[in-house]
Write a protein that holds these residues in place. Structure first.
Motif, PDB file in Angstrom:
ATOM      1  N   ASN A  44       1.601 105.332 -31.048  1.00 10.47           N
ATOM      2  CA  ASN A  44       1.529 105.080 -29.614  1.00 10.47           C
ATOM      3  C   ASN A  44       2.607 104.108 -29.137  1.00 10.47           C
ATOM      4  OD1 ASN A  44       0.122 105.884 -27.322  1.00 10.47           O
ATOM      5  ND2 ASN A  44      -1.080 104.004 -27.271  1.00 10.47           N
ATOM      6  N   ASP A  45       2.760 102.982 -29.812  1.00 13.04           N
ATOM      7  CA  ASP A  45       3.736 101.984 -29.401  1.00 13.04           C
ATOM      8  C   ASP A  45       5.163 102.504 -29.570  1.00 13.04           C
ATOM      9  OD1 ASP A  45       1.682 100.224 -28.796  1.00 13.04           O
ATOM     10  OD2 ASP A  45       1.699  99.303 -30.787  1.00 13.04           O
ATOM     11  N   TYR A  46       5.405 103.203 -30.686  1.00 14.97           N
ATOM     12  CA  TYR A  46       6.740 103.742 -30.951  1.00 14.97           C
ATOM     13  C   TYR A  46       7.149 104.733 -29.872  1.00 14.97           C
ATOM     14  CZ  TYR A  46      10.387 106.442 -33.339  1.00 14.97           C
ATOM     15  OH  TYR A  46      11.564 107.089 -33.659  1.00 14.97           O
ATOM     16  N   LEU A  47       6.235 105.647 -29.522  1.00 17.55           N
ATOM     17  CA  LEU A  47       6.561 106.674 -28.542  1.00 17.55           C
ATOM     18  C   LEU A  47       6.743 106.071 -27.153  1.00 17.55           C
ATOM     19  CD1 LEU A  47       7.038 109.692 -28.278  1.00 17.55           C
ATOM     20  CD2 LEU A  47       4.618 109.968 -27.741  1.00 17.55           C
ATOM     21  N   GLY A  48       5.923 105.085 -26.801  1.00 22.82           N
ATOM     22  CA  GLY A  48       6.073 104.436 -25.509  1.00 22.82           C
ATOM     23  C   GLY A  48       7.423 103.755 -25.376  1.00 22.82           C
ATOM     24  N   LYS A  49       7.863 103.072 -26.427  1.00 18.33           N
ATOM     25  CA  LYS A  49       9.162 102.397 -26.389  1.00 18.33           C
ATOM     26  C   LYS A  49      10.294 103.416 -26.333  1.00 18.33           C
ATOM     27  CE  LYS A  49      12.050  99.051 -28.858  1.00 18.33           C
ATOM     28  NZ  LYS A  49      12.179  98.190 -30.056  1.00 18.33           N
ATOM     29  N   LEU A  50      10.155 104.510 -27.088  1.00 19.65           N
ATOM     30  CA  LEU A  50      11.193 105.536 -27.101  1.00 19.65           C
ATOM     31  C   LEU A  50      11.360 106.150 -25.711  1.00 19.65           C
ATOM     32  CD1 LEU A  50      11.862 108.127 -29.840  1.00 19.65           C
ATOM     33  CD2 LEU A  50      11.564 108.937 -27.506  1.00 19.65           C
ATOM     34  N   ARG A  51      10.240 106.434 -25.044  1.00 22.95           N
ATOM     35  CA  ARG A  51      10.305 107.008 -23.698  1.00 22.95           C
ATOM     36  C   ARG A  51      10.953 106.026 -22.715  1.00 22.95           C
ATOM     37  NH1 ARG A  51       4.859 110.188 -22.166  1.00 22.95           N
ATOM     38  NH2 ARG A  51       5.726 109.617 -20.149  1.00 22.95           N
ATOM     39  N   GLN A  52      10.657 104.749 -22.883  1.00 28.30           N
ATOM     40  CA  GLN A  52      11.267 103.741 -22.017  1.00 28.30           C
ATOM     41  C   GLN A  52      12.779 103.692 -22.238  1.00 28.30           C
ATOM     42  OE1 GLN A  52      10.166  99.654 -22.863  1.00 28.30           O
ATOM     43  NE2 GLN A  52      10.401  99.077 -20.726  1.00 28.30           N
ATOM     44  N   GLN A  53      13.209 103.761 -23.491  1.00 27.28           N
ATOM     45  CA  GLN A  53      14.641 103.735 -23.795  1.00 27.28           C
ATOM     46  C   GLN A  53      15.349 104.963 -23.231  1.00 27.28           C
ATOM     47  OE1 GLN A  53      14.184 103.202 -28.080  1.00 27.28           O
ATOM     48  NE2 GLN A  53      15.079 101.166 -27.914  1.00 27.28           N
ATOM     49  N   LEU A  54      14.681 106.110 -23.254  1.00 23.71           N
ATOM     50  CA  LEU A  54      15.260 107.318 -22.669  1.00 23.71           C
ATOM     51  C   LEU A  54      15.419 107.163 -21.155  1.00 23.71           C
ATOM     52  CD1 LEU A  54      13.354 110.097 -24.644  1.00 23.71           C
ATOM     53  CD2 LEU A  54      15.817 109.724 -24.668  1.00 23.71           C
ATOM     54  N   GLN A  67      15.765 104.491 -19.454  1.00 23.45           N
ATOM     55  CA  GLN A  67      16.745 103.460 -19.109  1.00 23.45           C
ATOM     56  C   GLN A  67      18.160 103.803 -19.571  1.00 23.45           C
ATOM     57  OE1 GLN A  67      15.036  99.938 -20.885  1.00 23.45           O
ATOM     58  NE2 GLN A  67      13.557  99.645 -19.225  1.00 23.45           N
ATOM     59  N   GLY A  68      18.317 104.968 -20.212  1.00 23.08           N
ATOM     60  CA  GLY A  68      19.638 105.387 -20.652  1.00 23.08           C
ATOM     61  C   GLY A  68      20.102 104.752 -21.943  1.00 23.08           C
ATOM     62  N   GLU A  69      19.212 104.032 -22.639  1.00 22.03           N
ATOM     63  CA  GLU A  69      19.588 103.440 -23.923  1.00 22.03           C
ATOM     64  C   GLU A  69      19.673 104.499 -25.016  1.00 22.03           C
ATOM     65  OE1 GLU A  69      17.025 100.221 -24.922  1.00 22.03           O
ATOM     66  OE2 GLU A  69      17.033  99.393 -22.895  1.00 22.03           O
TER      67      GLU A  69
END
Length: 366
Positions: A283-293, A295-297
């Motif tokens: 859950n935490d990994y996927l949430g961070k990954l979606r946020q990075q996507l 934000q263009g990271e």
């Protein structure tokens, strides 16, 4: 993982005094229960293999290196390859049936157990290129043998016994190294298309009619088609032009069942997949990954996340995702948490012990 899936494998490797692979045998069952029987052997100058998917042989020189790249197998199978490459100072080792494995060191650190008199252990994070469509990462001891130390993931870890406490730090360092590698790759392949982009002369797929149409001009702005045909090329203030005779223009594809990770984001785009549905993940990994996507990271497809519901089992898959349902009451509270996470729907998976009634309450889109 005891949720009705595997893999359940028995693996044996044999190397000679120089560290060359002589035998590699794998048997058992794959992730989804299919029988596995892989055999590699090297006798004299002849190497033979049979994976069940293919079989073959190759002639090798007496001192020639060649490691078998299995269809199935544990991360520990990398150890002999990494060891002999380190001893000989090689950054690439030939593999069978074909190709080569290129070794790249991404990070190094000294890790020490919490005990006051503990000795610091030198470790290295290596990427093995060529063994898969994206690099295979592994932690090794940075010593004369470069022995396999750990295979770390966001929801599970395989690590040398007695060093389990190192997993969180190794995962954080690994994540940072992978992020840096992907950013470098993104900068090399990314092409910005601000304003209006005219695609000239491409055949295009008409999804409602399910047919390919004859070549036309197509105009895109902010990721959306705004015109086609003569009207497209007549627009003013066209910023970019792509000449595409002989090409085909398709809508972005959807992959409806993935367990997405950072390394495969660009591969989805390369295959024309612009939206994926993740059916279970940390859950935490996927949430961070979606946020990075967002934000263009990171560069990758749009990710739709599914919640994960599973029944009681000795080793439930849900335990890694923090979604576990024992009673009607706990189902209700967990479903409420699912709504609070970046999930758009939920997935019900029956584990080996089954998902017994009463069934989980349906969740609604937040």
């Amino acid at each position: 993982m005891n949720n009705g899936r595997g893999p359940t494998l028995s693996e044996t490797l044999q190397v000679d005094e120089q560290g060359r692979l002589l035998q590699h045998a794998i048997s058992g069952r794959s992730e989804f229960g299919s029988p596995v029987r892989e055999v590699f052997s090297r006798t004299g100058e002849t190497a033979r293999w049979d994976s069940g998917a293919d079989q073959g042989s190759a002639k090798l020189g007496a001192d020639e290196l060649a490691f078998y790249s299995p269809m199935e197998g544990s991360p520990g199978a990398l150890s002999p390859l990494l060891t002999i490459a380190h001893r000989l100072g090689l950054d690439s080792v030939p593999t069978l049936p074909r190709g080569a494995a290129r070794i790249e060191v991404l990070d190094r650190l000294l890790w020490r157990k919490p005990e006051a008199d503990a000795t610091a252990i030198p470790l290295a994070l290596v990427a093995l290129h060529g063994a898969d469509v994206f690099p295979r990462l592994a932690w090794v001891r940075e010593d004369a043998d470069r022995a396999f130390f750990a295979d770390i993931g966001p929801s599970w870890s395989l690590i040398e016994e007695g060093f389990e406490a190192a997993a969180p730090e190794l995962l954080a360092r690994q994540d940072a190294a992978e992020q840096a590698r992907l950013k470098a790759l993104m900068s090399a392949v990314r092409q910005s298309l601000p304003g209006k982009t005219l695609i000239r002369g491409a055949r295009w797929f008409d999804a409602p009619a399910a047919v390919m149409r004859e070549p036309e001009d197509v105009l895109i702005e902010n990721g959306r088609i705004i015109a086609r045909g003569p009207a497209a090329s007549a627009h003013a203030n066209i910023t970019n032009t792509i000449d595409a005779p002989g090409s085909s223009l398709l809508p972005g594809l959807w992959d409806m069942h993935v367990h997405v990770g950072k390394s495969d984001l660009l591969l989805h785009l390369a295959a024309g997949v612009t939206t994926v549905r993740d059916l279970s993940n940390d859950n935490d990994y996927l949430g961070k990954l979606r946020q990075q996507l967002s934000q263009g990271e990171l560069l990758g497809p749009r990710v739709l996340a599914n919640g994960f519901i599973e029944g009681k089992a000795p080793f439930p898959r849900g335990a890694a995702l923090w979604w576990l349902h024992w009673t009607t009451r706990s189902r209700r509270s967990t479903c409420m948490r699912t709504r609070a996470t970046p999930s758009s729907s939920s997935t019900t998976l029956s584990s080996q012990s089954g998902l017994a009634p009463p069934w989980p309450m349906p969740t609604k889109r937040a």
